[in-house]
Design a protein around this motif. Sequence first.
Motif, short mmCIF file in Angstrom:
data_model
loop_
_atom_site.label_atom_id
_atom_site.label_comp_id
_atom_site.label_asym_id
_atom_site.label_seq_id
_atom_site.Cartn_x
_atom_site.Cartn_y
_atom_site.Cartn_z
N GLU A 34 -21.60 21.80 31.37
CA GLU A 34 -22.58 20.98 32.08
C GLU A 34 -23.96 21.64 32.04
OE1 GLU A 34 -21.93 17.91 32.57
OE2 GLU A 34 -24.02 17.74 33.17
N ALA A 35 -23.98 22.96 32.19
CA ALA A 35 -25.27 23.68 32.09
C ALA A 35 -25.86 23.51 30.69
CB ALA A 35 -25.07 25.15 32.41
N ALA A 36 -25.01 23.53 29.69
CA ALA A 36 -25.48 23.36 28.30
C ALA A 36 -26.09 21.97 28.11
CB ALA A 36 -24.32 23.58 27.33
N TYR A 95 -26.25 28.08 23.44
CA TYR A 95 -26.78 26.71 23.46
C TYR A 95 -28.30 26.67 23.55
CZ TYR A 95 -26.46 27.10 28.64
OH TYR A 95 -26.58 27.48 29.95
N GLN A 96 -28.90 27.71 24.15
CA GLN A 96 -30.36 27.72 24.19
C GLN A 96 -30.94 27.95 22.80
OE1 GLN A 96 -31.71 30.36 27.33
NE2 GLN A 96 -30.94 28.99 28.89
N SER A 148 -33.26 19.07 29.52
CA SER A 148 -34.55 19.66 29.94
C SER A 148 -35.47 19.87 28.74
CB SER A 148 -34.33 20.98 30.68
OG SER A 148 -34.02 22.03 29.76
N GLN A 149 -34.88 19.99 27.55
CA GLN A 149 -35.67 20.16 26.31
C GLN A 149 -35.91 18.82 25.61
OE1 GLN A 149 -36.81 23.44 25.59
NE2 GLN A 149 -35.96 23.60 27.65
N LYS A 150 -35.53 17.72 26.30
CA LYS A 150 -35.66 16.37 25.74
C LYS A 150 -34.85 16.21 24.45
CE LYS A 150 -39.99 15.21 27.95
NZ LYS A 150 -39.89 16.31 28.94
N LYS A 151 -33.64 16.78 24.49
CA LYS A 151 -32.72 16.70 23.35
C LYS A 151 -31.35 16.29 23.86
CE LYS A 151 -35.19 20.38 21.00
NZ LYS A 151 -35.87 19.48 20.07
N THR A 152 -30.47 15.94 22.93
CA THR A 152 -29.12 15.50 23.30
C THR A 152 -28.10 16.48 22.75
OG1 THR A 152 -29.85 13.21 23.22
CG2 THR A 152 -27.46 13.60 23.15
N LEU A 153 -27.20 16.95 23.61
CA LEU A 153 -26.07 17.76 23.18
C LEU A 153 -24.80 16.93 23.33
CD1 LEU A 153 -24.85 20.48 22.26
CD2 LEU A 153 -24.65 21.08 24.69
N LEU A 154 -24.14 16.64 22.24
CA LEU A 154 -22.88 15.90 22.27
C LEU A 154 -21.72 16.89 22.24
CD1 LEU A 154 -23.82 13.20 19.59
CD2 LEU A 154 -23.93 12.98 22.08
N LEU A 155 -20.79 16.73 23.19
CA LEU A 155 -19.61 17.59 23.25
C LEU A 155 -18.37 16.70 23.28
CD1 LEU A 155 -20.87 20.15 25.94
CD2 LEU A 155 -20.82 20.45 23.45
N PRO A 156 -18.01 16.13 22.12
CA PRO A 156 -16.82 15.25 22.12
C PRO A 156 -15.57 16.03 22.50
CG PRO A 156 -17.61 15.69 19.87
CD PRO A 156 -18.62 16.26 20.79
#
Length: 226
Positions: free
Chosen positions: A202-204, A171-172, A210-218
């Motif tokens: 949750e860490a992802a 994810y990083q 923290s990187q000012k981005k959005t991770l969607l995990l439907p």
Amino acid sequence: MKFTYFGHSCFQLHTQGKILLFDPFISPNPLASAVSLQGIQADYILISHGHSDHIADAVALQRQTGATAVANWEICSWLERQGVERTHPMNTGGKWKFDFGTVAMTSALHSSSFPDGSYAGNPSGFIIANDEGTFYYSGDTALSSEMALLGKRFDINVAALPIGDNFTMDYQDAAYASEMLQCNTVIGTHYDTFGYIEIDKEAARQYFVSQKKTLLLPAIGETIEI
Ligand code: NI
Ligand code: MN
């Protein structure tokens, strides 16, 4: 566009009244046991590479839906040998205008062979562009500087990227990829299906924040508007 997740790297994109199904792998996935194969609809089936966790249900679902399979030449030939009649072969760097928009086939840094070990061409990803937006699915890939080129060449709104590590980016790396792609919204794929790719979701998510981005995990079976 709407995105429906079926687990691993299998999902539908609903756009321009058509249903595009990507990397069909449902019946062997224990996490997707609540998803009924018989209920899956598709007008097109897009396949990124030949590994079984991307192709397992391709022939059955093409028969069921009558969808046109879109993949590289080698995968289309493999499908045709199993009786799939509707195929549209492409190769890396090529584009085609379909009735739902344009598909560009992109390169992926991975490997590709069929379940019997035979050659499946180069692994790929897809960019789907129409007046509803531009969606990028990288397929299985490492972080690659090619993504900076895609970020310049296409106006990507949402990117579906692998985040499970071991076989692909983690994810990083996916957050770094999203920087190169100039696309701040990422849908995570290729995680949690097997022991090698289990992640702390949750860490992802927090890392992306923290990187000012959005991770969607439907959730598996969930549809989201993108
Ligand atoms: Ni793979
Ligand atoms: Mn895979």
